[in-house]
Design an enzyme around this catalytic site. Sequence first.
Site, short mmCIF file in Angstrom:
data_model
loop_
_atom_site.label_atom_id
_atom_site.label_comp_id
_atom_site.label_asym_id
_atom_site.label_seq_id
_atom_site.Cartn_x
_atom_site.Cartn_y
_atom_site.Cartn_z
N GLU A 1 0.87 -1.19 0.00
CA GLU A 1 0.00 0.00 0.00
C GLU A 1 0.90 1.23 0.00
O GLU A 1 1.22 1.76 -1.03
CB GLU A 1 -0.97 -0.01 1.18
CG GLU A 1 -2.02 -1.09 1.02
CD GLU A 1 -3.32 -0.81 1.72
OE1 GLU A 1 -3.90 0.26 1.52
OE2 GLU A 1 -3.74 -1.70 2.48
N ASP B 1 -6.65 8.52 6.91
CA ASP B 1 -5.55 8.43 7.87
C ASP B 1 -4.89 9.80 8.02
O ASP B 1 -4.53 10.21 9.11
CB ASP B 1 -4.50 7.41 7.40
CG ASP B 1 -5.11 6.06 7.03
OD1 ASP B 1 -6.17 6.04 6.38
OD2 ASP B 1 -4.51 5.03 7.37
N TRP C 1 -12.81 10.34 4.93
CA TRP C 1 -11.64 10.20 4.05
C TRP C 1 -11.56 11.46 3.16
O TRP C 1 -10.62 12.25 3.27
CB TRP C 1 -11.72 8.90 3.24
CG TRP C 1 -11.07 7.75 3.96
CD1 TRP C 1 -9.89 7.16 3.63
CD2 TRP C 1 -11.52 7.09 5.15
NE1 TRP C 1 -9.58 6.17 4.55
CE2 TRP C 1 -10.56 6.11 5.49
CE3 TRP C 1 -12.63 7.23 5.98
CZ2 TRP C 1 -10.69 5.27 6.61
CZ3 TRP C 1 -12.76 6.40 7.10
CH2 TRP C 1 -11.80 5.44 7.39
N GLU D 1 -1.87 -0.71 13.36
CA GLU D 1 -3.11 -0.49 12.61
C GLU D 1 -4.33 -0.95 13.42
O GLU D 1 -5.34 -0.26 13.51
CB GLU D 1 -3.04 -1.28 11.30
CG GLU D 1 -4.28 -1.18 10.45
CD GLU D 1 -4.07 -1.85 9.08
OE1 GLU D 1 -3.27 -2.80 9.01
OE2 GLU D 1 -4.72 -1.42 8.12
C1 BGC Z 1 -5.43 1.29 4.75
C2 BGC Z 1 -6.09 2.22 5.73
C3 BGC Z 1 -7.11 2.95 4.92
C4 BGC Z 1 -8.12 1.95 4.54
C5 BGC Z 1 -9.37 2.43 3.92
C6 BGC Z 1 -6.46 0.29 4.36
O1 BGC Z 1 -6.01 -0.73 3.61
O2 BGC Z 1 -4.27 0.74 5.24
O3 BGC Z 1 -5.38 2.79 6.67
O4 BGC Z 1 -7.61 4.10 5.48
O5 BGC Z 1 -7.57 0.90 3.80
O6 BGC Z 1 -10.33 1.99 4.66
#
Ligand code: BGC
Length: 754
Positions: free
Chosen positions: A339, A346, A405, A636
Amino acid sequence: MKNIQWIKSPVDKDGAAFIFAKTFNTVKEVENAVVSISSVGVYKAVLGGQKIGNQILTPGYTSYDKRIQFNTYDITDKIKNENNLEITVAPGWAVGHLGYKKDCRNFYSDHVIAVAEIEITYTDGTCELINTDGTWSVYTSPVVYSDIYMGETFDATYEPEFLGTAVLDNFNTTLIPQEGEDIVEHERLAPVELIITPKGERVIDFGQNMTGYVEFNVKGKKGEKIVTTCAEVLDKDGNFYNANYRNAKNKITFILDGTQRRYKPEFSFQGFRYIRLEEYPDMPINLDDIRAIVVHSDIERTGYFECGYEKINQLYHNIIWGQKSNYLDVPTDCPQRDERLGWTGDTQVFCRTAALNFNVSKFFEKWLGDLRVDQREDGAILGVCPEWHTYEKGALYQTRISAAWGDAAVIVPWEIYRAYGDKNFLEKNFEMMKKWADFIHGSGPEEFLWIRAENEYHYGDWLGIDIDGGSDSCEGATSKNLISSVYFANAVDIVVKAGEELGKDVSEYRELYKKIFARFHEYFVEKIIKLICDPEHECEEEFRGKVHPNVTQTSLSLILYFKLYLPEEKEIIANKLEELIHAYGDRMTTGFVGTPYILHALTKSGKSDVAYTLLFQNKNPSWLYSVEKGATTMWEHWNGIKEDGSFWSDSMNSFNHYAYGAVGDWLYGTVAGISVCENGAGYKKIVLQPHPDKRLGFVNCTVDTVRGKVQSNWYYKCDKVYFEFTVPQGTEAKIVLPNGYTETVRGGKYMYIV
Ligand code: BGC
């Protein structure tokens, strides 16, 4: 740059880095010389055998098809009569693997591309420009493979192969001068231990989870190899564990040439605490020859917090390292698995804490530039910026347009303005902020709420653990419609506040806010109050005996924090929040949305004792649970490592995700009590309102603001609390002590005993 001509290699070699070279002579005396360089891929430039600049991973990470940064270097001192410029370009973010869908690569191009311009000014006033064009030579490089996720192979025995002259490329984008901070190397961490695991593997522990790479200073024999993979944690038996990296192999290979030299990856980075030696030359492993180099954007540290409770100091340390690990040109979710993307949720969750820990104004100047170009015509903001999408069976797959988001579009500019007080910055982003608020206004079936339409998917209270089925699911129980409607109100509120700061007419948004408030109250809060007061009678059948999506720790925290209640309802809501916390064993059930606000909601409701109970909690889920389990960065999941030592699913288990580190803002803002007044952006007006707690013993906290150092220290002595404050000149501070004493002071040092 004046003449822009992109060039590529005449021959393509998948995953390899190429060298684009130009020899040029100077015939007269040079007054000044600069070179501007960029690439689709990541580059390193060398002039006369010397690396230009100390940055790495240039030109950074943007939505390359919309804008790419270029870097300009002063090379006056390096220019000779005969010069050789070599630009090595590796796949990086633009060409290598990118995103969490398997085999997703070549997002912006299927080959690396370079552009450069040398501008030489002679003492006689004449000027010469040398651009990338078809006369440049292209060679193979010792970096035979490089990829951000997969790792790098460096072959020191390689002999350069001339591939031909460069081919012109018509890559279409806008080149912009570097906007962000330089990405540079920082600490060099010595190994703590060489471990032989129960499986018999050789693992080196650097004692700190981090982002960067490992450097070996070795000789070996020609053709011998060092091969490493990495991990963030060991499993419960002490064995190497990297299944949580998913498709990111992070494999580093160095092929030695038999001379003493330093080997390190140059176009890839890893997130790790441990490395496993998959192969090592036939010689003893000398830990003095091995260093982990920490890499991140060159943000300057501004905030410091220390108290008399070691585990909270470790939590704070983990927050700082979460930020160092994830502020690498763009704010990422995590630095290790497939990722490392600029997840907008975040980012907004953590940005207030980020701006206390470090000076992030330039860092966000750039990322908000990325966000502005990524904003859709209709105002929508996607889950990730720089934008990432892919095609699955021909259909477009995108990250979601989700409340909390997309709200990065309003929250981040506002927070950065609040921290640094720069109106130009707010002005630059104001249109984007309005467009996001307008987008929400036009979404869904209700005008004054954000109710999801059929095909809209929000992330909700991501990783909240109150949903039926428990802690292993991804989305919390809280109603997504409630969450999105709260963020709708907040977005409009921020547009109003930002507009007022800029002297704009925002009466339309002020009216809109009133309508949202009224409708939200009618649709959610009134029902919530009824449910709280008479749960059995009012609860819909389907929620009997279960968590009601409107009455969760997250929903109540949001309503309290964003003040979406009538004055007489505040206590009822706060008492219910407290009840839910006690009912869950004095613990939280909140995810990404609720966690940043729950302590603030409690403090604002006069329940800082309950907030402290959550802060000191060390059973899962809590901030100190991961500390108890030996974390050196934020996790996380609350329970990335479960009580029995097993892991949360490999499918999504990062040990370096800063989002829950947003509690840092409560440490600065409530425990030490340093916060910016609503109309005091850039620390022009501040509040100093510490909330001492005996278990902490003392707190020393400073924030180096744009106006100077703000300090709040307190300590317990003989049952009294001693407070010491420093207020910078040009700042007005409202001091509020726990006994209710309040005074407004200006620059200077102040002491109180309560
Ligand atoms: C990420 C998160 C992100 C999310 C979306 C994940 O895979 O690591 O931190 O905000 O996807 O829901």
